[in-house]
Design an enzyme around this catalytic site. Structure first.
Site, PDB file in Angstrom:
ATOM      1  N   CYS A 103       0.849  -1.181   0.000  1.00 16.90           N
ATOM      2  CA  CYS A 103       0.000   0.000   0.000  1.00 16.90           C
ATOM      3  C   CYS A 103       0.893   1.241   0.000  1.00 16.90           C
ATOM      4  CB  CYS A 103      -0.949   0.075   1.185  1.00 16.90           C
ATOM      5  SG  CYS A 103      -2.096  -1.284   1.258  1.00 16.90           S
TER       6      CYS A 103
ATOM      7  N   ARG B 144       3.952  -0.179  -4.787  1.00 16.97           N
ATOM      8  CA  ARG B 144       3.689  -0.748  -3.463  1.00 16.97           C
ATOM      9  C   ARG B 144       2.386  -1.535  -3.404  1.00 16.97           C
ATOM     10  NH1 ARG B 144       6.841   1.515   0.489  1.00 16.97           N
ATOM     11  NH2 ARG B 144       5.383   0.764   2.035  1.00 16.97           N
TER      12      ARG B 144
ATOM     13  N   TRP C  47      -2.632  -2.720  -1.733  1.00 22.26           N
ATOM     14  CA  TRP C  47      -2.340  -4.140  -1.898  1.00 22.26           C
ATOM     15  C   TRP C  47      -3.240  -4.837  -0.889  1.00 22.26           C
ATOM     16  CZ3 TRP C  47      -0.459  -8.335   0.938  1.00 22.26           C
ATOM     17  CH2 TRP C  47      -0.038  -9.428   0.195  1.00 22.26           C
TER      18      TRP C  47
ATOM     19  N   ASN D 112      -2.029   1.584   5.735  1.00 24.16           N
ATOM     20  CA  ASN D 112      -1.120   0.564   5.229  1.00 24.16           C
ATOM     21  C   ASN D 112      -0.774  -0.340   6.411  1.00 24.16           C
ATOM     22  OD1 ASN D 112       0.975  -0.905   4.041  1.00 24.16           O
ATOM     23  ND2 ASN D 112       2.490   0.694   4.424  1.00 24.16           N
ATOM     24  N   GLY D 113      -0.884  -1.646   6.242  1.00 22.84           N
ATOM     25  CA  GLY D 113      -0.547  -2.575   7.328  1.00 22.84           C
ATOM     26  C   GLY D 113      -1.742  -3.453   7.664  1.00 22.84           C
TER      27      GLY D 113
ATOM     28  N   GLU E  30      17.570 -17.656  -8.065  1.00 25.00           N
ATOM     29  CA  GLU E  30      17.173 -16.284  -8.393  1.00 25.00           C
ATOM     30  C   GLU E  30      16.585 -16.220  -9.815  1.00 25.00           C
ATOM     31  OE1 GLU E  30      16.593 -13.705  -6.826  1.00 25.00           O
ATOM     32  OE2 GLU E  30      16.772 -12.048  -8.240  1.00 25.00           O
TER      33      GLU E  30
ATOM     34  N   LYS F 203      12.745 -14.984 -10.602  1.00 23.44           N
ATOM     35  CA  LYS F 203      12.435 -13.907 -11.540  1.00 23.44           C
ATOM     36  C   LYS F 203      11.397 -14.377 -12.565  1.00 23.44           C
ATOM     37  CE  LYS F 203      14.505 -10.502 -10.048  1.00 23.44           C
ATOM     38  NZ  LYS F 203      14.269 -11.091  -8.754  1.00 23.44           N
TER      39      LYS F 203
ATOM     40  N   GLU G 292       7.860 -14.831 -10.884  1.00 27.93           N
ATOM     41  CA  GLU G 292       7.129 -13.614 -10.511  1.00 27.93           C
ATOM     42  C   GLU G 292       6.773 -12.764 -11.717  1.00 27.93           C
ATOM     43  OE1 GLU G 292      10.814 -10.907  -8.710  1.00 27.93           O
ATOM     44  OE2 GLU G 292       8.838 -10.656  -7.856  1.00 27.93           O
TER      45      GLU G 292
ATOM     46  N   HIS H 267      18.783 -36.992  -7.622  1.00 30.38           N
ATOM     47  CA  HIS H 267      18.063 -37.523  -6.457  1.00 30.38           C
ATOM     48  C   HIS H 267      16.563 -37.308  -6.571  1.00 30.38           C
ATOM     49  CE1 HIS H 267      21.872 -38.345  -4.546  1.00 30.38           C
ATOM     50  NE2 HIS H 267      22.259 -37.116  -4.841  1.00 30.38           N
TER      51      HIS H 267
ATOM     52  N   LYS I 266       5.888  -4.359  -4.002  1.00 24.74           N
ATOM     53  CA  LYS I 266       7.335  -4.201  -3.859  1.00 24.74           C
ATOM     54  C   LYS I 266       7.785  -4.396  -2.424  1.00 24.74           C
ATOM     55  CE  LYS I 266      11.431  -2.922  -5.260  1.00 24.74           C
ATOM     56  NZ  LYS I 266      12.155  -3.983  -5.966  1.00 24.74           N
TER      57      LYS I 266
HETATM   58  O1  M6R Z   1      12.740  -5.196   0.339  1.00 26.06           O
HETATM   59  P1  M6R Z   1      13.300  -6.586   0.582  1.00 26.06           P
HETATM   60  O2  M6R Z   1      14.639  -6.749  -0.042  1.00 26.06           O
HETATM   61  O3  M6R Z   1      13.298  -6.962   2.017  1.00 26.06           O
HETATM   62  O4  M6R Z   1      12.298  -7.544  -0.176  1.00 26.06           O
HETATM   63  C1  M6R Z   1      12.435  -8.929  -0.072  1.00 26.06           C
HETATM   64  C2  M6R Z   1      11.598  -9.647  -1.102  1.00 26.06           C
HETATM   65  O5  M6R Z   1      10.247  -9.348  -0.918  1.00 26.06           O
HETATM   66  C3  M6R Z   1      12.006  -9.254  -2.540  1.00 26.06           C
HETATM   67  O6  M6R Z   1      13.348  -9.490  -2.768  1.00 26.06           O
HETATM   68  C4  M6R Z   1      11.161 -10.053  -3.559  1.00 26.06           C
HETATM   69  O7  M6R Z   1      11.470 -11.398  -3.488  1.00 26.06           O
HETATM   70  C5  M6R Z   1      11.397  -9.500  -4.978  1.00 26.06           C
HETATM   71  N1  M6R Z   1      10.156  -9.097  -5.561  1.00 26.06           N
HETATM   72  C6  M6R Z   1      11.999 -10.470  -5.913  1.00 26.06           C
HETATM   73  O8  M6R Z   1      12.238  -9.916  -7.175  1.00 26.06           O
END
Ligand code: M6R
Length: 615
Positions: A2, A27, A75, A101-102, A484, A488, A491, A507, A610
């Site tokens: 948010c 956000r 969000w 927010n929260g 990683e 990517k 998501e 395995h 984010k």
């Molecule tokens: O702000 P942060 O680095 O703590 O965020 C952690 C994860 O939420 C963040 O890295 C998330 O996995 C990304 N969207 C990945 O691209």
């Protein structure tokens, strides 16, 4: 999650707030809304979906103009993303409007209480109760800031609240607990926002709000108190980046811009940390050197991409500093009762500095007496504020939900920390450190070279847009890189993607291999640790023999892999430990292009936000 904006000043408040929301849409983008104070009244508009839906609504049915307004981009946590559940929420008389927010954990109890008094909320959110409670408190105290203090004391959970009241024109009030809120100080105007990006076009002068504080904002006066009403110390700071850093700068997506910014981000993160003699000077690490010498173990806590940076940090810390290092997803950490004491150094990695899982993990660590060092990209955010020390990454604002440049700079910070631990603990000689630092200084140029050769990777990604699954394999530090790459792709492209340690494949996961299944393999340098290289070459042959289409990422000059690569992506030669800094880049480009080819919104993938400020 948010985004919140508040404004009191001389301009059209709605224009300022909507422009701020555009900067905060990363956000959350489930719904958006605004409220404005005008001629002794309050007007509001809100719409489900992206901010553009709200903008359309405001064009078709304009709100009256005014110089005090608040806004929200959501969000969803409680209640589906509908018009009704969108913020702002108003009291039944339509005099007070609030954005949140929260998560308000005791909302059910408060809701029941309001219902008994005939003030039942109409939406499904946890947030709406605050509007009714504020209206009640205001009717008895006659001051919005005091009403906010009274209500905040009754709430449990995490919240940033920003509110206006029709009977107090020119005033915006905010409250903060466990969730971000910053104040922008302009000339005859004041701002409130979840992130400085919302007001950076107007002022670079900001104030951090502390835990459990309420701020009253007028165009020419800012007053901060605790929830108890006691005056609070304010900590002003200057934002060291400008509006252009939060713009797309000619790129179609923030993610593309942020990928392209990586050479600079990596170089900036090294800046000022290496003395002329090549020794490390991590000034911000204010944990006494004796304590770092005495530390018995390092525990890294982080989430998502930052967790992958932590996995790579383990290799560097154990290799260079010879100190045991555990890495754990922050969301699991405190629930397993980890063994921590004064000799444990906990490293919390977070781009935003607001990730609730990481924040809770670090609080748990500090309660157990451990020292906490944050690696963070956001100045003044909660995680560095609550840590004993901080090592800032200098990636600049990262807006795209998918983390790219923050990851690379987290890696640089982790390498610096590992070397620094080696330096203070005497496990590395000065010339050894200088040699690694020399290599690190070359990485920015290497990333630039990778970026210049990405066209075939983009073409390959487009050709795979119809596939359902992509697997990623790596060994040693290549394993977190594989994880990683898979994250990517999940998501952004919404594809089934998994990363494996290449040796683990036999395995079980090897059963997934079928004809033409794309498998990306991150190959370590053949120099230095040739045994690693040999093993992965065997792994490539094993999957190719079973029909996989191999996409091999290997360093320039590695000819051994050529016969087994259906597609070969070249990266500059780098020492094994540092290879993730270059090997990750093609995977970012690959995921971004594949998502685009599948018609997905790159900067705002579905269901995500984010900054994840809920547990
Ligand atoms: O702000 P942060 O680095 O703590 O965020 C952690 C994860 O939420 C963040 O890295 C998330 O996995 C990304 N969207 C990945 O691209």
């Amino acid at each position: 999650m948010c985004g919140i904006v508040g404004y009191a000043g001389g301009r059209s408040a709605l224009d300022v707030v909507v422009a701020g929301l555009k900067r905060l849409e990363y956000r959350g983008y489930d719904s958006a809304g605004v409220a404005v104070l005008s001629d002794g009244g309050l007007a509001a508009a809100k719409r489900a979906g992206k901010l553009r839906n709200l903008e359309k609504e405001l064009t078709e049915r304009p709100l009256p103009s005014g110089s005090t307004a608040i806004g929200h981009t959501r969000w969803a946590t409680h209640g589906a993303p509908t018009d009704l559940n969108a913020h702002p929420h108003l009291d039944h008389a339509g005099r007070v409007a609030v954005v949140h927010n929260g998560i308000i954990e005791n909302f059910a109890e408060l809701r029941a209480e309001l219902s008994l008094r005939g003030q039942a909320p109409v939406s499904e959110t946890d947030s709406e109760v605050v509007a009714h409670l504020l209206a009640e408190a205001f009717s008895s105290c006659g001051e919005l800031a005091e009403a906010m203090r009274q209500v905040s004391r009754r709430l449990t959970g995490a919240f940033t609240l920003v509110a206006v009241h029709a009977d107090e024109p020119g005033v915006v009030v905010g409250a903060r607990r466990n969730s971000p809120l910053v104040v922008g100080v302009g000339e005859g105007e004041s701002f409130l926002a979840s992130d400085v990006a919302a007001f950076i076009a107007h002022t670079r002068s900001a104030i951090e709000l502390g835990q459990d504080q309420v701020v009253e904002l007028r165009r020419d006066r800012i007053t901060v108190t605790g929830f108890d009403g006691a005056p609070a110390d304010v900590r002003p700071y200057h934002v060291d980046w400008d509006a252009s850093a939060a713009e797309k700068g000619g790129y179609d997506y923030f993610m593309l811009k942020e990928i392209a910014e990586q050479p600079r981000a990596v170089a900036d993160t090294l800046l000022g940390r290496i003395g002329t003699d090549g020794a490390l000077t991590l000034d911000e690490v204010r944990i006494p050197v004796e304590e770092l010498r005495e530390a018995s173990k390092v525990v890294v806590v982080a989430c998502g991409t930052a967790f992958h940076a932590g996995l790579i940090a383990k290799y560097a810390i154990e290799h260079w500093a010879r100190i045991p290092c555990e890495v754990e997803t922050a969301s699991e950490f405190r629930y397993r009762d980890p063994i921590l004491d004064q000799r444990t150094l906990v490293v919390a990695i977070s781009q935003s500095g607001e990730t609730m899982d990481t924040l809770m993990a670090l609080r748990h660590a500090r309660e157990q007496g451990a020292r906490v060092l944050a690696i963070c990209n956001t100045n003044g955010s909660t995680i560095p504020r609550e840590s004993d020390a901080v090592l800032y990454t200098h990636a600049g604002p990262e807006i795209a939900v998918a983390s790219t440049k923050a990851f690379l700079t987290q890696l640089v910070a982790c390498y610096l920390l590992a070397l620094y631990l080696g330096q203070v603990r005497g496990t590395q000689w000065a010339d050894e450190i200088r040699a690694v630092v020399r290599e690190l200084s070359r990485i920015s140029g290497a990333v630039e070279r990778v970026l210049a050769t990405m066209e075939p990777v983009r073409a390959l990604a487009r050709s795979l847009a119809g596939k359902n699954t992509v697997l990623f394999l790596g060994r040693h530090v290549g394993h977190p890189v594989a994880l990683e790459g898979a994250l990517k792709l999940k998501e952004l492209a919404y594809m089934h993607a998994e990363g494996f340690a290449a040796g683990e494949l036999k395995h079980g996961p090897i059963a997934l291999i079928e004809e033409d299944l794309p498998v990306v393999v991150v190959v370590p340098s053949p120099c230095g640790r040739s045994v690693l290289h040999d093993k992965i070459v065997s792994n490539i042959q094993e999957i190719r023999a079973r029909g996989a289409r191999t996409i091999v990422i290997a360093e320039e000059g590695d000819e051994v892999v050529v016969p087994y690569a259906d597609h070969l992506i070249r990266i500059p030669a780098t020492p094994t430990l540092l290879q993730p800094l270059v090997a990750t880049v093609p995977l970012q480009v690959f995921a971004c292009e594949l998502a685009t080819a599948r018609g997905n919104e790159v900067d705002q993938p579905r269901n995500l936000a984010k900054s994840v400020t809920v547990e």
